[in-house]
Design a protein around this motif. Structure first.
Motif, PDB file in Angstrom:
ATOM      1  N   GLY A   1      82.278  42.894  46.245  1.00  0.00           N
ATOM      2  CA  GLY A   1      82.571  43.182  44.847  1.00  0.00           C
ATOM      3  C   GLY A   1      82.618  41.916  44.024  1.00  0.00           C
ATOM      4  N   VAL A   2      82.574  42.090  42.710  1.00  0.00           N
ATOM      5  CA  VAL A   2      82.615  40.951  41.795  1.00  0.00           C
ATOM      6  C   VAL A   2      83.550  41.268  40.637  1.00  0.00           C
ATOM      7  CG1 VAL A   2      80.239  40.293  42.345  1.00  0.00           C
ATOM      8  CG2 VAL A   2      80.690  41.776  40.370  1.00  0.00           C
ATOM      9  N   THR A   3      83.897  40.235  39.873  1.00  0.00           N
ATOM     10  CA  THR A   3      84.629  40.406  38.617  1.00  0.00           C
ATOM     11  C   THR A   3      83.843  39.724  37.504  1.00  0.00           C
ATOM     12  OG1 THR A   3      85.937  38.402  39.008  1.00  0.00           O
ATOM     13  CG2 THR A   3      86.897  40.503  39.723  1.00  0.00           C
TER      14      THR A   3
ATOM     15  N   ASP B   1      77.018  44.682  35.442  1.00  0.00           N
ATOM     16  CA  ASP B   1      77.038  43.888  36.676  1.00  0.00           C
ATOM     17  C   ASP B   1      78.145  44.361  37.617  1.00  0.00           C
ATOM     18  OD1 ASP B   1      74.939  42.375  35.796  1.00  0.00           O
ATOM     19  OD2 ASP B   1      76.126  40.590  35.321  1.00  0.00           O
ATOM     20  N   VAL B   2      79.334  44.607  37.063  1.00  0.00           N
ATOM     21  CA  VAL B   2      80.467  45.016  37.886  1.00  0.00           C
ATOM     22  C   VAL B   2      80.286  46.442  38.404  1.00  0.00           C
ATOM     23  CG1 VAL B   2      82.959  45.450  37.871  1.00  0.00           C
ATOM     24  CG2 VAL B   2      82.045  43.391  36.802  1.00  0.00           C
ATOM     25  N   ILE B   3      79.803  47.331  37.553  1.00  0.00           N
ATOM     26  CA  ILE B   3      79.546  48.702  38.001  1.00  0.00           C
ATOM     27  C   ILE B   3      78.523  48.704  39.134  1.00  0.00           C
ATOM     28  CG2 ILE B   3      78.632  50.962  37.348  1.00  0.00           C
ATOM     29  CD1 ILE B   3      81.377  50.394  36.154  1.00  0.00           C
ATOM     30  N   SER B   4      77.476  47.900  38.976  1.00  0.00           N
ATOM     31  CA  SER B   4      76.423  47.848  39.987  1.00  0.00           C
ATOM     32  C   SER B   4      76.915  47.281  41.308  1.00  0.00           C
ATOM     33  CB  SER B   4      75.255  47.010  39.452  1.00  0.00           C
ATOM     34  OG  SER B   4      74.231  46.905  40.412  1.00  0.00           O
ATOM     35  N   ALA B   5      77.601  46.128  41.238  1.00  0.00           N
ATOM     36  CA  ALA B   5      78.039  45.450  42.462  1.00  0.00           C
ATOM     37  C   ALA B   5      79.188  46.159  43.157  1.00  0.00           C
ATOM     38  CB  ALA B   5      78.430  44.010  42.132  1.00  0.00           C
ATOM     39  N   ASN B   6      80.098  46.733  42.379  1.00  0.00           N
ATOM     40  CA  ASN B   6      81.322  47.300  42.956  1.00  0.00           C
ATOM     41  C   ASN B   6      81.225  48.784  43.266  1.00  0.00           C
ATOM     42  OD1 ASN B   6      82.143  44.752  42.282  1.00  0.00           O
ATOM     43  ND2 ASN B   6      83.982  45.375  41.190  1.00  0.00           N
TER      44      ASN B   6
END
Length: 248
Positions: free
Chosen positions: A93-95, A110-115
């Motif tokens: 995950g990312v922030t 970006d966050v929706i995609s990665a997390n």
């Protein structure tokens, strides 16, 4: 090859640092571990070597789970070599923090995609094989932010809250295949990211936690190990908050 297939194994996404690294080291006590990393190959190799020194086996695979084709390639590679996994642990995950009123669309996406998208792609890629074996577990690494808001993390909180709903729904869908699905929602954990917090700010953070300390990576990994074990065979569809009382 037959020995490789028969030995239980687990997948940990984002396993080269922080909580992910802790998960790999802890779970390697019971299983062969495959873990993904996105870009830092040197960091990933260090985790492999640490597991080897423990007498375990861990294999790093570069994979961006937000890419559905990459997730499919990962599944094909792992299933051909090891068979169906005992568990899939979605940790990567990312922030991209910022107030929602001024948050760039790219930070949201970006966050929706990665997390979140990555959880869908990776889990979906492995589920058919797990259902075919009629055993296994899926574990989602959520966050206390899912139940206790945090200013500047609307995107992150949305993905972590979504994991709780996903765990409940997927638990219902896969129960007939004897697959359990749960989530862990850690609070403030003492990772390498916490090392950069100024001492005064850290003391204030700890003061706001009823147990007056940050949690440890080992405590999170220990809970994950329990949830994958037979001792937790009657637990599914749950999100377990592990935050020292922060959300109480």
């Amino acid at each position: 090859m037959q020995d490789e297939i028969m030995q239980p194994w687990v997948l940990v996404t984002g396993g080269s640092r922080g909580i992910g690294k802790g998960l790999v080291l802890e779970l390697a006590k019971d299983y062969r571990v495959v873990f993904t990393y996105k870009s830092n190959a040197e960091q990933a190799r260090a985790v492999e070597e640490a597991v080897l020194r423990m007498g375990g086996e861990a294999y790093a695979v570069q994979c961006d789970g937000s890419d559905p084709e990459a997730a499919k390639r990962l599944a094909t590679q792992c299933l051909e070599r090891f068979g169906a996994p005992h568990a899939v642990i979605n940790n990567a995950g990312v922030t991209r923090d910022g107030l929602m009123m001024s948050m760039p669309l790219a930070s949201w996406r970006d966050v929706i995609s990665a997390n979140l998208d990555a959880v869908f792609h990776v889990t979906q890629a492995f589920l058919p094989a797990m259902c075919g074996e009629k055993r296994g577990a899926v574990l989602l690494m959520s966050s206390v932010t899912a139940v206790k808001g945090n200013m500047g993390q609307a995107n992150y909180a949305a993905t972590k809250a979504a994991m709780a709903g996903l765990a409940r729904t997927l638990a219902l869908e896969t129960a007939r295949f004897k697959i359990r699905v749960n989530a862990i929602a850690p609070g403030l954990i003492d990772t390498d990211m916490a090392d950069g917090i100024p001492e005064k700010a850290r003391q204030q953070l700890e003061k706001n936690i009823p147990l007056r300390r940050l949690g440890t990576v080992g405590e999170v990994a220990g809970l994950a190990r329990y949830l994958l074990s037979d001792a937790a065979a009657y637990i599914t569809g749950q999100t377990i908050v592990m935050d020292g009382g922060l959300s109480s």
